[in-house]
Design a protein around this motif. Sequence first.
Motif, PDB file in Angstrom:
ATOM      1  N   VAL A 183       0.848  -1.317  -0.028  1.00  0.00           N
ATOM      2  CA  VAL A 183      -0.096  -0.045  -0.103  1.00  0.00           C
ATOM      3  C   VAL A 183       0.899   1.118  -0.012  1.00  0.00           C
ATOM      4  O   VAL A 183       2.040   1.097   0.443  1.00  0.00           O
ATOM      5  N   ILE A 184       0.425   2.382  -0.612  1.00  0.00           N
ATOM      6  CA  ILE A 184       1.099   3.807  -0.588  1.00  0.00           C
ATOM      7  C   ILE A 184       0.409   4.581   0.527  1.00  0.00           C
ATOM      8  O   ILE A 184      -0.846   4.685   0.489  1.00  0.00           O
ATOM      9  N   GLU A 185       1.287   4.928   1.814  1.00  0.00           N
ATOM     10  CA  GLU A 185       0.577   5.790   2.481  1.00  0.00           C
ATOM     11  C   GLU A 185       1.635   6.873   2.724  1.00  0.00           C
ATOM     12  O   GLU A 185       2.922   6.805   2.812  1.00  0.00           O
ATOM     13  N   ASP A 186       1.097   8.341   2.724  1.00  0.00           N
ATOM     14  CA  ASP A 186       1.951   9.461   2.845  1.00  0.00           C
ATOM     15  C   ASP A 186       3.023   9.330   1.762  1.00  0.00           C
ATOM     16  O   ASP A 186       4.180   9.849   1.958  1.00  0.00           O
ATOM     17  N   GLY A 187       2.792   9.048   0.504  1.00  0.00           N
ATOM     18  CA  GLY A 187       3.467   9.010  -0.656  1.00  0.00           C
ATOM     19  C   GLY A 187       4.968   8.080  -0.331  1.00  0.00           C
ATOM     20  O   GLY A 187       5.784   8.187  -1.294  1.00  0.00           O
ATOM     21  N   LYS A 188       4.777   6.969   0.352  1.00  0.00           N
ATOM     22  CA  LYS A 188       5.710   5.925   0.654  1.00  0.00           C
ATOM     23  C   LYS A 188       5.098   4.662   0.689  1.00  0.00           C
ATOM     24  O   LYS A 188       4.102   4.365   1.259  1.00  0.00           O
ATOM     25  N   PRO A 189       5.692   3.604  -0.291  1.00  0.00           N
ATOM     26  CA  PRO A 189       5.040   2.300  -0.274  1.00  0.00           C
ATOM     27  C   PRO A 189       5.375   1.450   1.080  1.00  0.00           C
ATOM     28  O   PRO A 189       6.490   1.673   1.786  1.00  0.00           O
ATOM     29  N   LYS A 190       4.500   0.781   1.705  1.00  0.00           N
ATOM     30  CA  LYS A 190       4.658  -0.078   2.707  1.00  0.00           C
ATOM     31  C   LYS A 190       4.222  -1.493   2.475  1.00  0.00           C
ATOM     32  O   LYS A 190       2.936  -1.610   1.790  1.00  0.00           O
ATOM     33  N   ILE A 191       4.602  -2.427   3.132  1.00  0.00           N
ATOM     34  CA  ILE A 191       4.107  -3.830   3.179  1.00  0.00           C
ATOM     35  C   ILE A 191       3.253  -3.959   4.248  1.00  0.00           C
ATOM     36  O   ILE A 191       3.934  -3.978   5.274  1.00  0.00           O
ATOM     37  N   LYS A 192       2.275  -4.366   4.126  1.00  0.00           N
ATOM     38  CA  LYS A 192       1.391  -4.694   5.163  1.00  0.00           C
ATOM     39  C   LYS A 192       0.716  -6.102   5.176  1.00  0.00           C
ATOM     40  O   LYS A 192       0.839  -6.841   4.272  1.00  0.00           O
TER      41      LYS A 192
END
Length: 181
Positions: free
Chosen positions: A167-176
């Motif tokens: 997912v992309i949160e606050d302009g940064k990709p993260k793995i959830k």
Amino acid sequence: MGIAEEIMIFEEKLNELVRKYEQYFLGLEKREPLKLLEEVDKTARKYVGTTIVNTMVKFKYNSLVARLQSYKQYWNRINRQIEEGRYSRDKFRMGMHQHNQELGNGGSASPANSDIDGVFAQYIEARKACNLGTEGINPESLKSTLLNQKESLRHKHNCSNIEFRVVIEDGKPKIKARPKT
């Protein structure tokens, strides 16, 4: 159609070709976009002997031809690395293949590992979409981190499987991660 319009179409096709090659190198496209490459090459050669009077159009054309040549060198280098097994995506897959053989899976990728392959590809693509660098991301270390997290989360949530998504949160990709039922 005038030269300026054809050069605009040339630029659009070149951009499409770049996208197709990126998808090919990520493993999202199964075949190299050779037909589109041939079409773009043909357009690039069309005005080689022609005198273009408008300097802006001439500059645009020369810039696009130079950009195409630069990309072709890059794509050839990556294709050579893929053929030699030195390209990072292929190294990652080869390492997983060897790991599966060591576990006695007969070399077939388990669903968990192929899920992690997909997460890695999505993560790299998301970083590129956010204009973040991808050099220094080690596929093997990401895989081992996700596998370790998967085991600990399975025990913590008392479930059979964990699903990862990018997912992309606050302009940064993260793995959830979340439990999969």
